[in-house]
Design an enzyme around this catalytic site. Structure first.
Site, short mmCIF file in Angstrom:
data_model
loop_
_atom_site.label_atom_id
_atom_site.label_comp_id
_atom_site.label_asym_id
_atom_site.label_seq_id
_atom_site.Cartn_x
_atom_site.Cartn_y
_atom_site.Cartn_z
CG ASP A 1 -23.19 58.92 85.80
OD1 ASP A 1 -22.57 57.84 85.82
OD2 ASP A 1 -23.91 59.29 84.86
CE LYS B 1 -25.66 54.69 91.99
NZ LYS B 1 -25.59 55.80 90.99
N GLY C 1 -20.53 52.33 86.34
CA GLY C 1 -19.22 52.34 86.97
C GLY C 1 -19.22 53.20 88.21
CG HIS C 2 -20.68 52.51 91.65
ND1 HIS C 2 -21.41 51.73 92.50
CD2 HIS C 2 -21.59 53.09 90.82
CE1 HIS C 2 -22.69 51.82 92.20
NE2 HIS C 2 -22.82 52.63 91.19
CD GLN D 1 -27.74 51.30 85.65
OE1 GLN D 1 -28.38 50.55 86.35
NE2 GLN D 1 -26.72 50.84 84.95
#
Length: 443
Positions: free
Chosen positions: A13, A16, A40-41, A224
Site C-alpha cells: 500500500d 506503487k 489493489g493499486h 504487496q
C-alpha cells in the site's frame, strides 16, 4: 530508461501504482510479476480514480503492452470484470495490449472455500487473509496440483484436470466441514471466462525476451511489499509469493541480467493491513489522524490500515534484500500539520539494540522502537512541484530518511495525482547505472 523493478519497501500500500503509471510514459511493456487480486493499486488520473487488481497499472496509457506474468495467480472472474470495466472507459481497445502468461496459475472456487474455512478455523493463529483464495492457489502450485492458464483455456484439458482432482478436493474441504458442491454449476462462469481469456494467453517469457533483445524498455510491477514477502517478510504474517525484486525474475521469466534499476516505494510514515507485528504502530489519536489524512483504507477490501511512524529498520531491510538503487517517498503531504515527527532508527530487545528485523517468531512483537525526533511543518505540500519550494523542515526530514536508508531518494509524492510528484533525480537514467553518493544527489 532502463528495465526497472518497482517494489514495495514496507507492508504494501505504498503507492506503487502511481509510480508505475508515471514511469509507463517512458516504458514499452509493463509486467505484473506476482500476487493476486488481494492487492489493489489505486491511480488518480485527471481526477478520476481507478483501482486495478490484476492488470498492470500501465494500462491507462494507450499503446503500452501490459503483461500478467507466470508468478501471478489469476481469478478469471475478477480479471474479466476488470477487463470489462476498462473497455467501458475506452481502454484495452486493442486486444494485443494485454498478454497473459500461459504458465500463470488459476484461482478456482475451491481455493476461496479453503481460504475462508481456514481463516474461520484459525482462532488465535489467523493470518488475516482477504479470503480470495490466493494462499491455497499458491499452495496447490507448490504441491504440483494447480491448474495453469494453458490448460484452463482448453476445455477438454481443464475438465479432465478437475475430474482427476475432485475426490482429493472434496476430502480436503471436508476436513473443515465444507462441501465441495456441484462442480458443473460452480464452474459454469469459469468456462465462459476461459473462452474470453484465451486470445490473451501466450508464452510471455518469449515475448519479454524478444522485447529485451530489441532494447525495448520494460517496467516490472510487484504487489504487496517487502515485509509481506514469503521468505523475507514478517513470517508467518506474510503473503504466499515473493514480493521482493527477485520475484520479478521468477515471476516474469527473465534473468537478473535483464534488470537495470530497482526502485523501492515507501510512505513517509508506515502502514499495515491485517494481522502481524508492527513496532511503530500508533494506538492513539495521532494514528487515527494519519489514517484519516492519508485515506488509509484498503483499495481491495476497504479495511482500515494500521498507521505508525516511519520505520527505518524495515526500510534498511528492504534496501538490502531488494538491492534498491533508489527510493520513491510517497505521502509526504500527509505529515503536514504535525508539530514533530518520529523516525524509528533501531529496536531495543531486552538489553540488545537491533538494527535489523529479527527473524525469530514473536521477537518483533517484543521490540521497543528507538526513535529520533524531527521538527514538523504546517505548509500544504500538495501544490509544490520543486524541491526548493518545500519547507526547510520537510527537506530536512527527507534528507534524514535518505541518510538512514543509505540510498538516494529519487522521487517525492505530495498527492495522489500524476503531477503531484517532485523528481530529485532520474530514478533510472540508463542501463547499469552506478548510484552516486547520497550527498551528491540533493546538493
Amino acid at each position: 530508461m532502463a528495465n526497472i523493478v518497482i517494489v514495495g519497501a514496507q507492508w504494501g500500500d505504498e503507492g506503487k501504482g502511481k509510480l508505475v503509471d508515471k514511469l509507463t510514459e517512458r516504458a514499452d511493456l509493463v509486467v505484473r510479476y506476482q500476487g493476486g487480486n488481494n492487492a489493489g493499486h489505486t491511480l488518480v488520473v485527471h481526477g478520476v480514480k481507478t483501482v486495478l487488481h490484476l492488470i498492470p497499472s500501465g494500462v491507462l496509457h494507450r499503446g503500452k503492452t501490459c503483461v500478467i506474468g507466470n508468478g501471478v495467480v489469476i481469478d478469471p472472474v475478477v480479471l474479466i470484470g476488470e477487463i470489462d470495466g476498462l473497455l467501458e472507459r475506452g481502454f484495452l481497445a486493442d486486444p494485443q495490449q494485454l498478454r497473459i502468461s500461459d504458465r500463470a496459475h488459476v484461482i478456482l472456487p475451491w481455493h476461496k472455500l479453503l481460504d475462508g474455512a481456514r481463516e474461520d478455523a484459525g482462532g488465535k493463529e489467523t493470518i488475516g487473509t482477504t479470503r480470495r483464495g490466493i494462499g491455497p492457489a499458491y499452495e496447490h502450485k507448490a504441491r504440483r496440483t494447480g491448474i495453469r492458464m494453458a490448460d484452463f483455456v482448453e476445455p477438454e484439458h481443464f475438465a479432465q484436470l478437475v475430474k482427476d482432482q475432485a475426490e482429493t478436493l472434496a476430502l480436503e474441504l471436508g476436513l473443515y466441514g465444507v462441501k465441495l458442491g456441484k462442480l458443473d454449476a460452480m464452474l459454469k462462469p469459469y468456462i465462459e471466462c476461459a473462452r474470453r481469456l484465451k486470445p490473451f494467453v501466450t508464452d510471455t517469457t518469449k515475448l519479454l525476451w524478444e522485447a529485451s533483445q530489441k532494447r525495448q524498455r520494460i517496467l516490472f510491477e510487484g504487489a504487496q511489499g517487502t515485509l509481506l514477502d514469503l521468505d523475507h517478510g514478517t513470517y508467518p504474517f506474510v503473503t504466499s509469493s515473493n514480493a521482493i525484486s527477485g520475484g520479478a525474475c521468477t515471476g516474469a521469466g527473465v534473468g537478473p541480467t535483464q534488470i537495470d534499476a530497482i526502485i523501492g516505494i515507501s510512505k513517509a510514515y508506515t502502514t499495515r493491513v491485517g494481522e502481524g507485528p508492527f513496532p511503530t504502530e500508533l494506538h492513539n489519536k495521532l494514528g487515527e489522524q494519519l489514517r484519516k489524512s492519508g485515506g488509509e483504507f484498503g483499495a481491495t477490501t476497504g479495511r482500515p490500515r494500521r498507521c505508525g511512524w516511519l520505520d527505518m529498520v524495515v526500510l534498511r531491510h528492504a534496501v538490502r534484500v531488494n538491492g534498491l538503487t533508489s527510493i520513491a517517498l510517497t505521502k509526504l503531504d500527509v505529515l503536514t500539520g504535525l508539530k514533530s515527527l518520529k523516525v524509528a532508527t533501531a529496536y531495543r530487545l531486552g538489553d540488545q539494540i537491533l538494527d535489523t528485523v529479527p527473524a525469530r517468531r514473536g521477537a518483533l512483537t517484543e521490540v521497543e522502537p528507538v526513535y529520533e525526533e524531527l521538527p514538523g511543518w504546517d505548509q500544504d505540500l500538495t501544490a509544490v512541484r520543486r524541491w526548493e519550494d518545500l519547507p526547510v523542515e520537510a527537506r530536512a526530514y527527507v534528507r534524514r530518511v535518505e541518510q538512514h536508508a543509505g540510498v538516494p531518494i529519487s522521487l517525492l509524492s505530495v498527492g495522489p495525482g500524476r503531477r503531484q510528484t517532485i523528481q530529485l533525480r532520474d530514478p533510472a537514467p540508463g542501463r547499469r547505472v552506478v548510484t552516486p553518493p547520497v550527498h551528491e544527489v540533493l546538493e
